[in-house]
Structure formats: C-alpha cells, structure tokens
Enzyme design. Structure first.
Site, PDB file in Angstrom:
ATOM      1  N   GLU A 162      35.810 -41.610  14.410  1.00  0.00           N
ATOM      2  CA  GLU A 162      36.323 -42.852  14.990  1.00  0.00           C
ATOM      3  C   GLU A 162      36.173 -44.018  14.023  1.00  0.00           C
ATOM      4  O   GLU A 162      35.073 -44.321  13.570  1.00  0.00           O
ATOM      5  CB  GLU A 162      35.610 -43.169  16.304  1.00  0.00           C
ATOM      6  N   HIS A 167      25.718 -42.685  14.922  1.00  0.00           N
ATOM      7  CA  HIS A 167      26.627 -43.649  15.538  1.00  0.00           C
ATOM      8  C   HIS A 167      26.648 -44.926  14.703  1.00  0.00           C
ATOM      9  O   HIS A 167      25.677 -45.259  14.024  1.00  0.00           O
ATOM     10  CB  HIS A 167      26.187 -43.955  16.974  1.00  0.00           C
TER      11      HIS A 167
END
Length: 260
Positions: free
Chosen positions: A143, A95
C-alpha cells in the site's frame, strides 16, 4: 498452524478503539465471519488481545506489531511468546506507523513462524513489496503510504501489476491491497483485480454503522471472488473450443474433454 485463506478481510481499528469499544466491534466482525464463512482478521491493542480472543470464536485476532526478541532481557519491548499466549493468531509487521529495519523485519517474520503466527507484512511500494515477498511472509500488504486514510484507492494498474509481480516472486504469499479502501465497492474492485484480500480502518470506523460496513465489505469480497471464479471457469471451457474450431460435434467433444 492456522492457514491463510483467499479471499480475506482485515478489520484494523489500530488504536482508535480499545477496551469495551474494541470488543464490541470484534464481536460484530466475529458474527460476520460466522455468517459468511469469510476469513476475517481483527487487530487490537496488545492489552485487548486476550479479552477479544476469549470472547470471539471465528475471527483471527491480530497483534499490531512485535519485536524479534526471546524470553529474557528486553524491557519495554513486545515479546512474541506473550502475544501467542494471550491468543494472537497473527501479527502485523512494518506498518507505516511502526516501520522496522530490514534485519529486524526478517527476524520478526522468523520468530512469528516459530510460534505458528500468521504474518501480515506491509510495504510502501511494489519494489519494497517484492523485497518483502522474498522474506516469505504469509501476507504482503502493498500500500502506498500517501494513500492511507485518504479514501483514495490505488489505480487499477498498480493493483494488477503488484499482484502479478508478487505472485511471480512468491506464489505462497497472499497479496493484500488496502490503502484508501473505504467502501464495499472498493473491496469488490480490488478482489476482482486479483488481490487476495483487503481491509480498512477509517472506512469502517467512520461509517454510520461500523458493524454494517464490515458485513457489506465481507459480502462484496465474496461476491467478487465468486464472479472471478465463474469467469475463470468460462475461460477454461472456451479455450479448447477456440482451439478445436469445427462443427457442433467437435465442439461438444472439446467441452467434454475440458470438463474431465
């Protein structure tokens, strides 16, 4: 080993919630999963994993990260076996708030597979996502980092091009598009554009009712999937008709053949 399903939703409170508040939202997600049949992942802090797992039945409990170490030395690092033992079904890796090196990421994916844990691996761009797909994760979360938490979703072309590229590289990996997703409509759109799943943090936590927002998102995802399947079925039926041409009898024969 649990299998990934398309579509899916990831409820990701990060570290905004913990303890009783984390469990409360997990139970809401669990009820939505039970009522809708949608595969829902729920992330929580490491210390909450066992509590959430023992008090829910339908969600997949997801750890926020882990290290690729083996039992033994590794003071302060996150042992994969400890997560599995606590009840984690899946794990987030790479992440933007906790990135890994390429070698560390690949090793962590391998360790997760050894323990039959689902891997959700983040990538900042389509180029990075392609590289991640080659590592054979279960889910690639593509993303753009600058959209996280903004409420601004990636444009349609990014979603379609990314999904197509990643499915071309690794058809086994599911593709998740989530940065900026904050409403049920956002969820509907990314699934209609071809993504396998989506998820949110601020879009859920900042809603007037986080529990209601989870349900709205789940229902929107399932509606988008149903409509996409219906559209694909119409295309499959119409294609032979267009090739056959001719009168009603010929078209009926084509339809009968396409239905076989």
């Amino acid at each position: 080993m649990l299998k990934t399903e398309s579509p899916f939703l990831i409820v990701n409170p990060k570290s905004y919630l913990y303890g009783a508040e984390s469990l409360e939202l997990a139970r809401a997600a669990d009820q939505t999963a039970a009522d809708t049949g949608l595969q829902i992942y729920f992330t929580c802090p490491y210390a909450d994993i066992r509590m959430v797992r023992e008090q829910t039945k339908h969600i997949l409990v997801c750890a926020q990260s882990m290290d690729p170490l083996l039992p033994g030395r590794g003071m302060g690092r996150v042992l994969p076996e400890s997560l599995k033992e606590a009840g984690a079904d899946a794990v987030f890796l790479n992440h933007a708030e906790n990135p890994k090196t390429v070698s560390g990421l690949y090793a962590a994916i391998r360790r997760a597979k050894e323990l039959q844990m689902i891997t959700i691996v983040c990538a900042d761009s389509t180029v990075e996502a392609k590289a991640v797909a080659c590592m054979d994760p279960d889910i690639v979360l593509a993303e753009p980092t600058d959209l996280i938490g903004t409420g601004q979703v990636a444009d349609d072309s990014y979603t379609m091009e990314t999904v197509k590229a990643l499915h071309g590289i690794n058809p086994r990996a599911l593709v998740m598009i989530a940065s900026g997703v904050s409403t049920a409509e956002d969820c509907y759109n990314v699934i209609k554009l071809g993504a396998d799943g989506t998820g949110a943090t601020s879009g859920i936590l900042n809603a007037p009712s986080p529990a209601a927002r989870i349900r709205e998102m789940a229902e929107a995802i399932l509606r988008a999937k149903r409509e996409s399947m219906q559209q694909n079925r119409v295309v499959r039926i119409m294609s032979p008709l267009q090739k056959c041409g001719g009168g009603d009898l010929v078209r009926k024969k084509c339809v009968d053949q396409s239905a076989v």
